[in-house]
Design a protein around this motif. Structure first.
Motif, short mmCIF file in Angstrom:
data_model
loop_
_atom_site.label_atom_id
_atom_site.label_comp_id
_atom_site.label_asym_id
_atom_site.label_seq_id
_atom_site.Cartn_x
_atom_site.Cartn_y
_atom_site.Cartn_z
N LYS A 216 0.83 -1.25 0.01
CA LYS A 216 0.12 0.04 -0.03
C LYS A 216 0.85 1.22 0.08
N ALA A 217 2.12 1.12 0.48
CA ALA A 217 2.84 2.54 0.99
C ALA A 217 3.73 2.70 -0.32
N LEU A 218 3.60 1.77 -1.49
CA LEU A 218 4.31 2.04 -2.50
C LEU A 218 3.72 3.13 -3.39
N SER A 219 4.54 3.81 -4.22
CA SER A 219 4.11 4.91 -5.15
C SER A 219 3.77 4.06 -6.58
N THR A 224 -0.58 -4.25 -14.87
CA THR A 224 -1.26 -5.30 -15.42
C THR A 224 -0.34 -6.29 -15.67
N SER A 225 -0.75 -7.36 -15.98
CA SER A 225 0.02 -8.46 -16.26
C SER A 225 0.75 -8.32 -17.57
N GLU A 226 0.10 -7.27 -18.41
CA GLU A 226 0.70 -7.15 -19.72
C GLU A 226 1.92 -6.09 -19.41
N ASP A 227 1.69 -5.27 -18.50
CA ASP A 227 2.92 -4.35 -18.11
C ASP A 227 3.92 -5.06 -17.73
N ILE A 228 3.72 -6.06 -16.77
CA ILE A 228 4.83 -7.11 -16.18
C ILE A 228 5.57 -7.64 -17.26
N ALA A 249 -2.04 -13.75 -4.59
CA ALA A 249 -2.87 -13.12 -3.70
C ALA A 249 -3.50 -11.98 -4.17
N LYS A 250 -4.37 -12.26 -5.34
CA LYS A 250 -5.09 -11.31 -6.01
C LYS A 250 -6.25 -10.68 -5.05
N GLY A 251 -6.40 -9.56 -5.19
CA GLY A 251 -7.40 -8.96 -4.59
C GLY A 251 -7.13 -8.57 -3.01
N THR A 252 -5.85 -8.79 -2.64
CA THR A 252 -5.48 -8.44 -1.46
C THR A 252 -4.31 -7.23 -1.44
N GLU A 253 -3.98 -6.68 -0.16
CA GLU A 253 -2.89 -5.66 -0.30
C GLU A 253 -1.32 -6.21 -0.44
N TYR A 254 -1.50 -7.66 -0.45
CA TYR A 254 -0.31 -8.30 -0.80
C TYR A 254 0.03 -8.78 -2.30
N ALA A 255 -1.11 -8.32 -3.04
CA ALA A 255 -1.15 -8.70 -4.59
C ALA A 255 0.49 -8.42 -5.17
N SER A 256 0.71 -9.44 -6.10
CA SER A 256 2.22 -9.10 -6.53
C SER A 256 2.14 -10.11 -7.99
N TYR A 257 3.09 -10.07 -8.80
CA TYR A 257 3.16 -10.80 -10.02
C TYR A 257 4.37 -11.65 -10.04
N SER A 258 4.25 -12.90 -10.52
CA SER A 258 5.45 -13.88 -10.66
C SER A 258 5.73 -14.08 -12.33
N ALA A 259 6.82 -13.79 -12.75
CA ALA A 259 7.06 -13.90 -14.16
C ALA A 259 8.06 -14.81 -14.56
N LYS A 275 2.58 -5.33 -7.46
CA LYS A 275 1.39 -5.04 -8.42
C LYS A 275 1.36 -3.50 -8.60
N LYS A 276 1.39 -2.80 -7.23
CA LYS A 276 1.47 -1.52 -7.19
C LYS A 276 2.68 -0.90 -7.64
N GLY A 277 2.83 -0.34 -8.71
CA GLY A 277 3.97 0.37 -9.06
C GLY A 277 4.95 -0.63 -10.14
N GLY A 278 4.54 -1.97 -9.91
CA GLY A 278 5.37 -2.62 -10.75
C GLY A 278 6.89 -2.86 -10.61
N GLN A 279 7.26 -2.91 -9.41
CA GLN A 279 9.00 -2.64 -8.87
C GLN A 279 9.27 -4.37 -8.74
N LEU A 280 10.39 -4.42 -9.15
CA LEU A 280 11.07 -5.77 -9.25
C LEU A 280 11.64 -6.01 -7.78
#
Length: 451
Positions: A216-219, A224-228, A249-259, A275-280
């Motif tokens: 949540k604190a990230l800027s 989206t999955s396409e962005d990732i 963890a879709k729909g939660t504050e811990y949502a992230s992507y694995s590529a 997921k927020k900010g798309g940071q590695l």
């Protein structure tokens, strides 16, 4: 012939039978010895736990009983509370409670220990206990009394009925959930009572230790999955590779992507992004690593190039470790020449080819931001007086670190040798007092001095 054969085999079989019986007896004795030893250990840990929780309650009472201005006794009392709570936690860890719901009580003791420690290490003459902290101690005094009484009652039943702790393991492992056991039921009761305690004001330094990191604190906007997928391709420079993206963890504050980037020939590069900010968050090339052929300098050069290539600017290596022919470099960021230790990441280099095979950047992602750095109040020469006169200083610079209260403080970092070992000593640039000290390896010194 049969008579002669039997006359030979009968004594042999008899000896074998006797040997087998003796071996079985020995095994039985050894097993009993192990069980007795385990039972004695469990009994000792339980009775010590009961005693130390009772002492904890008394120590909290003693600390509250003195005058509110008795800072020296408050410090002494809080140190004793921390010691007793730490001992109680150690005794809990020696009991077969892994399958029991005793987490609430264990967490409660952990918070008491951290509250006592973080309160006692500060200068109470300048920052005495606040009204809120006295209120917290009164609550802890009342709660610890209830826990102590419950444990003493359990202890009395254990002694009166000669209960065995080995039966606890059987009761825990049993599929019969309605099976009664005084010890199991007693610990469940204690844990349930602790879970029902009203919320306690532990103060910001302790509360921050138990706050789970969220995105949540990230800027930045939600990726989206396409962005990732695009970021994974850019990061790996694999424009023709097959990329698979999965949301965690879709729909939660811990949502992230694995590529996963499939470059062919069983080469799959793995990455996690916020997921927020798309940071590695981390990257890994899980390939087999051959024999070591690359030295420290070449490995570090590879790590430096990797960070520069992927946009991690102004980073300095501070430590080095090697395991399974893989070198791990820890880096921190720099701002206006000051080392920012909270902004930390680790780069792993394969020592067969010098290829960077992993990046762990969780701390960097959460902590990296532009800071308004304070100016040192005391000069370097003044801060240096706090060092041991026998320390041969090799390097000095400013560094921002987290102190024992979890606060960011600006320090003078001195690297030097004493008693045949290398150390980093951090002197608070405002107070001139030691904030931290850590021993370094020769590799740490070498990578840190290579700026």
């Amino acid at each position: 012939m049969y008579r002669r054969l039997s006359s030979i085999l009968f004594p042999v079989m008899t000896l074998l039978l006797i040997g087998a019986a003796y071996w079985g007896y020995q095994e039985h004795q050894e097993k009993n010895s192990i069980l007795i030893k385990a039972e004695n250990q469990y009994q000792r840990a339980f009775h010590d736990l009961t005693y130390h929780v009772e002492q904890l309650h008394q120590q909290l009472g003693n600390t509250l009983a003195v005058n509110s201005t008795s800072q020296s006794y408050h410090r002494k009392g809080l140190v004793n509370v921390w010691r007793l709570t730490s001992q109680a936690q150690n005794e809990i860890n020696q009991l077969p409670l892994t399958l029991l719901p005793f987490n609430e009580a264990g967490d409660f003791l952990s918070r008491i220990a951290n509250f006592a420690y973080k309160t006692s290490v500060r200068d109470l003459t300048k920052q005495p206990l606040t009204p809120d902290e006295f209120k917290t101690m009164k609550t802890l005094y009342a709660n610890s009394e209830q826990i102590s009484k419950d444990l003493v009652n359990m202890q009395q039943k254990v002694l009166d009925n000669k209960l065995r702790w080995m039966d606890v393991e059987i009761a825990i492992a049993s599929e019969k959930t309605n099976q009664d056991n005084v010890i199991v039921d007693g610990f469940k009761t204690v844990d349930k009572k602790v879970s029902e305690y009203p919320e306690i004001n532990w103060g910001p330094s302790v509360t921050s230790m138990y706050q789970k990191r969220t995105f949540k604190a990230l800027s930045g906007k939600m990726a989206t999955s396409e962005d990732i997928k695009k970021q994974a391709v850019k990061f790996t420079s694999s424009s023709n590779a097959e990329v698979r993206v999965v949301e965690n963890a879709k729909g939660t504050e811990y949502a992230s992507y694995s590529a996963t980037v499939n470059e062919g020939k069983n080469k799959n590069l793995q990455m996690d992004f916020t997921k927020k900010g798309g940071q590695l968050l981390w990257f890994m090339n899980p390939r087999d690593i051959g024999e070591k052929k690359i030295d420290l300098e070449k490995a570090k050069a590879s790590a430096d190039t990797f960070l520069d290539k992927h946009g991690f600017a102004e980073m300095q290596a501070i430590s080095y470790d090697m395991h399974s022919n893989m070198g791990a470099f820890t880096y921190v960021s720099k701002q206006s020449g000051v080392l920012i230790y909270p902004d930390k990441l680790t780069v792993k280099v394969a020592l067969d080819t010098g290829e960077t095979v992993a990046l762990q950047a969780n701390d960097y992602v959460y902590e990296h931001h532009k800071r308004k750095l304070p100016s040192p109040i005391i000069a370097k020469a003044e801060a240096r007086k706090a060092l041991n006169p026998e320390m041969k200083v090799q390097n000095e610079q400013l560094a921002l670190i987290n102190n024992e209260l979890g606060e960011e403080v600006l320090c003078y970092e001195y690297t030097g040798k004493i008693n045949g070992s290398l150390y980093r000593v951090y002197i608070n640039s405002e107070t001139g007092l030691e904030e931290s000290i850590e021993e370094m390896s020769p590799y740490d010194s070498k990578v840190a001095s290579d700026k």
